[in-house]
Design a protein around this motif. Sequence first.
Motif, PDB file in Angstrom:
ATOM      1  N   GLY A   1      22.158  60.562  13.899  1.00  0.00           N
ATOM      2  CA  GLY A   1      21.380  59.379  13.532  1.00  0.00           C
ATOM      3  C   GLY A   1      19.906  59.649  13.311  1.00  0.00           C
ATOM      4  N   ILE A   2      19.387  60.724  13.927  1.00  0.00           N
ATOM      5  CA  ILE A   2      17.964  61.029  13.768  1.00  0.00           C
ATOM      6  C   ILE A   2      17.723  62.143  12.742  1.00  0.00           C
ATOM      7  N   GLN A   3      18.791  62.631  12.125  1.00  0.00           N
ATOM      8  CA  GLN A   3      18.631  63.710  11.150  1.00  0.00           C
ATOM      9  C   GLN A   3      17.686  63.338  10.006  1.00  0.00           C
ATOM     10  N   PRO A   4      17.748  62.112   9.458  1.00  0.00           N
ATOM     11  CA  PRO A   4      16.797  61.769   8.393  1.00  0.00           C
ATOM     12  C   PRO A   4      15.341  61.856   8.845  1.00  0.00           C
ATOM     13  N   VAL A   5      15.055  61.453  10.083  1.00  0.00           N
ATOM     14  CA  VAL A   5      13.683  61.542  10.603  1.00  0.00           C
ATOM     15  C   VAL A   5      13.258  63.005  10.705  1.00  0.00           C
ATOM     16  N   ILE A   6      14.168  63.846  11.203  1.00  0.00           N
ATOM     17  CA  ILE A   6      13.862  65.262  11.342  1.00  0.00           C
ATOM     18  C   ILE A   6      13.555  65.872   9.978  1.00  0.00           C
ATOM     19  N   GLU A   7      14.396  65.570   8.994  1.00  0.00           N
ATOM     20  CA  GLU A   7      14.262  66.199   7.688  1.00  0.00           C
ATOM     21  C   GLU A   7      13.085  65.635   6.881  1.00  0.00           C
ATOM     22  N   GLN A   8      12.842  64.341   7.019  1.00  0.00           N
ATOM     23  CA  GLN A   8      11.799  63.721   6.204  1.00  0.00           C
ATOM     24  C   GLN A   8      10.405  63.829   6.820  1.00  0.00           C
ATOM     25  N   HIS A   9      10.353  63.859   8.161  1.00  0.00           N
ATOM     26  CA  HIS A   9       9.050  63.829   8.823  1.00  0.00           C
ATOM     27  C   HIS A   9       8.748  65.077   9.656  1.00  0.00           C
ATOM     28  N   GLY A  10       9.722  65.973   9.789  1.00  0.00           N
ATOM     29  CA  GLY A  10       9.485  67.192  10.547  1.00  0.00           C
ATOM     30  C   GLY A  10       9.276  66.959  12.027  1.00  0.00           C
ATOM     31  N   VAL A  11       9.938  65.939  12.562  1.00  0.00           N
ATOM     32  CA  VAL A  11       9.791  65.580  13.973  1.00  0.00           C
ATOM     33  C   VAL A  11      11.171  65.385  14.593  1.00  0.00           C
ATOM     34  N   PHE A  12      11.409  66.011  15.755  1.00  0.00           N
ATOM     35  CA  PHE A  12      12.591  65.703  16.550  1.00  0.00           C
ATOM     36  C   PHE A  12      12.197  64.575  17.496  1.00  0.00           C
ATOM     37  N   PRO A  13      12.683  63.344  17.259  1.00  0.00           N
ATOM     38  CA  PRO A  13      12.114  62.182  17.948  1.00  0.00           C
ATOM     39  C   PRO A  13      12.791  61.789  19.255  1.00  0.00           C
ATOM     40  N   MET A  14      13.891  62.454  19.629  1.00  0.00           N
ATOM     41  CA  MET A  14      14.601  62.051  20.840  1.00  0.00           C
ATOM     42  C   MET A  14      13.845  62.568  22.066  1.00  0.00           C
ATOM     43  N   PRO A  15      13.364  61.677  22.949  1.00  0.00           N
ATOM     44  CA  PRO A  15      12.480  62.109  24.048  1.00  0.00           C
ATOM     45  C   PRO A  15      13.238  62.679  25.246  1.00  0.00           C
ATOM     46  N   ILE A  16      13.867  63.833  25.043  1.00  0.00           N
ATOM     47  CA  ILE A  16      14.731  64.388  26.092  1.00  0.00           C
ATOM     48  C   ILE A  16      13.979  65.272  27.075  1.00  0.00           C
ATOM     49  N   GLY A  17      12.684  65.482  26.865  1.00  0.00           N
ATOM     50  CA  GLY A  17      11.875  66.161  27.862  1.00  0.00           C
ATOM     51  C   GLY A  17      12.048  67.665  27.889  1.00  0.00           C
ATOM     52  N   GLY A  18      11.648  68.261  29.016  1.00  0.00           N
ATOM     53  CA  GLY A  18      11.563  69.708  29.097  1.00  0.00           C
ATOM     54  C   GLY A  18      12.527  70.378  30.053  1.00  0.00           C
ATOM     55  N   ILE A  19      13.347  69.635  30.773  1.00  0.00           N
ATOM     56  CA  ILE A  19      14.288  70.266  31.706  1.00  0.00           C
ATOM     57  C   ILE A  19      15.514  70.784  30.969  1.00  0.00           C
ATOM     58  N   GLY A  20      16.050  69.984  30.074  1.00  0.00           N
ATOM     59  CA  GLY A  20      17.142  70.438  29.227  1.00  0.00           C
ATOM     60  C   GLY A  20      18.455  69.720  29.463  1.00  0.00           C
ATOM     61  N   CYS A  21      19.260  69.684  28.415  1.00  0.00           N
ATOM     62  CA  CYS A  21      20.597  69.096  28.454  1.00  0.00           C
ATOM     63  C   CYS A  21      21.596  70.138  27.971  1.00  0.00           C
ATOM     64  N   ALA A  22      22.708  70.238  28.657  1.00  0.00           N
ATOM     65  CA  ALA A  22      23.800  71.116  28.220  1.00  0.00           C
ATOM     66  C   ALA A  22      24.583  70.375  27.145  1.00  0.00           C
ATOM     67  N   MET A  23      23.945  70.215  25.983  1.00  0.00           N
ATOM     68  CA  MET A  23      24.504  69.400  24.896  1.00  0.00           C
ATOM     69  C   MET A  23      25.909  69.879  24.533  1.00  0.00           C
ATOM     70  N   VAL A  24      26.796  68.912  24.288  1.00  0.00           N
ATOM     71  CA  VAL A  24      28.194  69.235  24.022  1.00  0.00           C
ATOM     72  C   VAL A  24      28.632  68.570  22.720  1.00  0.00           C
ATOM     73  N   ASP A  25      29.412  69.293  21.947  1.00  0.00           N
ATOM     74  CA  ASP A  25      29.953  68.781  20.692  1.00  0.00           C
ATOM     75  C   ASP A  25      31.108  67.833  21.008  1.00  0.00           C
ATOM     76  N   VAL A  26      31.155  66.682  20.344  1.00  0.00           N
ATOM     77  CA  VAL A  26      32.225  65.718  20.638  1.00  0.00           C
ATOM     78  C   VAL A  26      33.600  66.285  20.322  1.00  0.00           C
ATOM     79  N   ARG A  27      33.673  67.263  19.426  1.00  0.00           N
ATOM     80  CA  ARG A  27      34.969  67.888  19.135  1.00  0.00           C
ATOM     81  C   ARG A  27      35.473  68.672  20.333  1.00  0.00           C
ATOM     82  N   ASP A  28      34.553  69.264  21.087  1.00  0.00           N
ATOM     83  CA  ASP A  28      34.955  69.945  22.318  1.00  0.00           C
ATOM     84  C   ASP A  28      35.370  68.940  23.383  1.00  0.00           C
TER      85      ASP A  28
END
Length: 289
Positions: free
Chosen positions: A143-170
Motif C-alpha cells: 500500500g505504501i509502494q507508490p509513496v516510496i517510488e514517487q517520493h523516495g520515502v519509506f513512510p511506515m514508522p516502524i522505528g529502529g529495533i526491527g521487525c522479523a517481517m514475514v511474507d504472507v505466502r509463508d
Amino acid sequence: MSILVIGATGTVGSLVVQGLAREGASVTALVRRPGQAALPAGVKSVVGDLTNIASLRQAMAGVRTLFLLNALAADEVTQSLQALGVAREAGIQRIVYLSVIHADLYTDVPHFAGKHTVERMIESLDLPATILRPAYFMQNDIGIQPVIEQHGVFPMPIGGIGCAMVDVRDIADIAVAELLRRDRAAGPLPRHTLEVVGPELIDGAGAAATWSRALGREVRYGGDDLQAFEAQLAGRMPAWMAYDLRLMMGRIQALGHVPAAGAAQRLQALLGRPLRSYAAFVAERVAGG
C-alpha cells in the motif's frame, strides 16, 4: 468431514484455501455473501457471519478442522470468542488460530490485546489448537509502494529495533501445514504456539535501504512521527482503527517484532525450504510482481 476456513477471502485466508485445495483436502470457505469470492475447483462455500450464531452453527456442522482468522474489527474479540465457542459446541477438536506476535506484550493495542484474550480462552479451556503468531506482514508495504517510488520515502514508522517481517505466502504455507497435520492425526493433538516470522530483522532505515537498492535511487526513512501517521490513516479508515494502528506502531518502535531465538529455523524445518526475505519481496514488487 471438512476443513472450514474462516477469513477465507482475505490476503492470508485466500492463500490458505488455495494451499489446502492443492493438497486435495476437503475445504469449505465461510463467506459473507454468495459468490463473494472465486474459489479453487472443489472448494465449497457456506454463507455465514461471525456475529450470527445460527449461521456459525450451520457452517460448523460436520466440520472436522477449523482455521480461524478474524480481520481487524471493533468487535473482533466477541466475534472470535463466539466462533471458538460454537466450534467447541460442535465438537471440533482440530483448530488453527491466527493471532499476532507479542500479543501478550502489546497490552495497550486493542487488536493485539483482543487476540491475547482469544489465546487465553484457548489455553484456559485447553482447546486442541495451534496458535500462529505472525510478525509484521511484508505485504503491508504494498500500500505504501507508490509513496516510496514517487517520493523516495519509506513512510511506515516502524522505528529502529526491527521487525522479523514475514511474507504472507509463508504464513499461509505454515497454516496449511498445521491444518493438515491436525486434520490427518488420529486424534486431537496438544496445544502448540508458533511465532511466524521472516529470516531477519528489518527496521525503518533498513527497509528504506532495501527499497533504495531495488530501485537504484535514494529512499530515506520517513521517521517515527506517530501523530502524523495517525492523521494520514484517519482520512482512509475509521478513527478507532487509525488510533489502534498508531498504538501498534508505538509498541513496534518500543519493542519491535523480535522473535525468540531459533524461531525462523523451526519454520524452515517445518516448510522444508528457506523463508522468503524482505529483499526478495521488494525486488519482486519493483519488477511488477
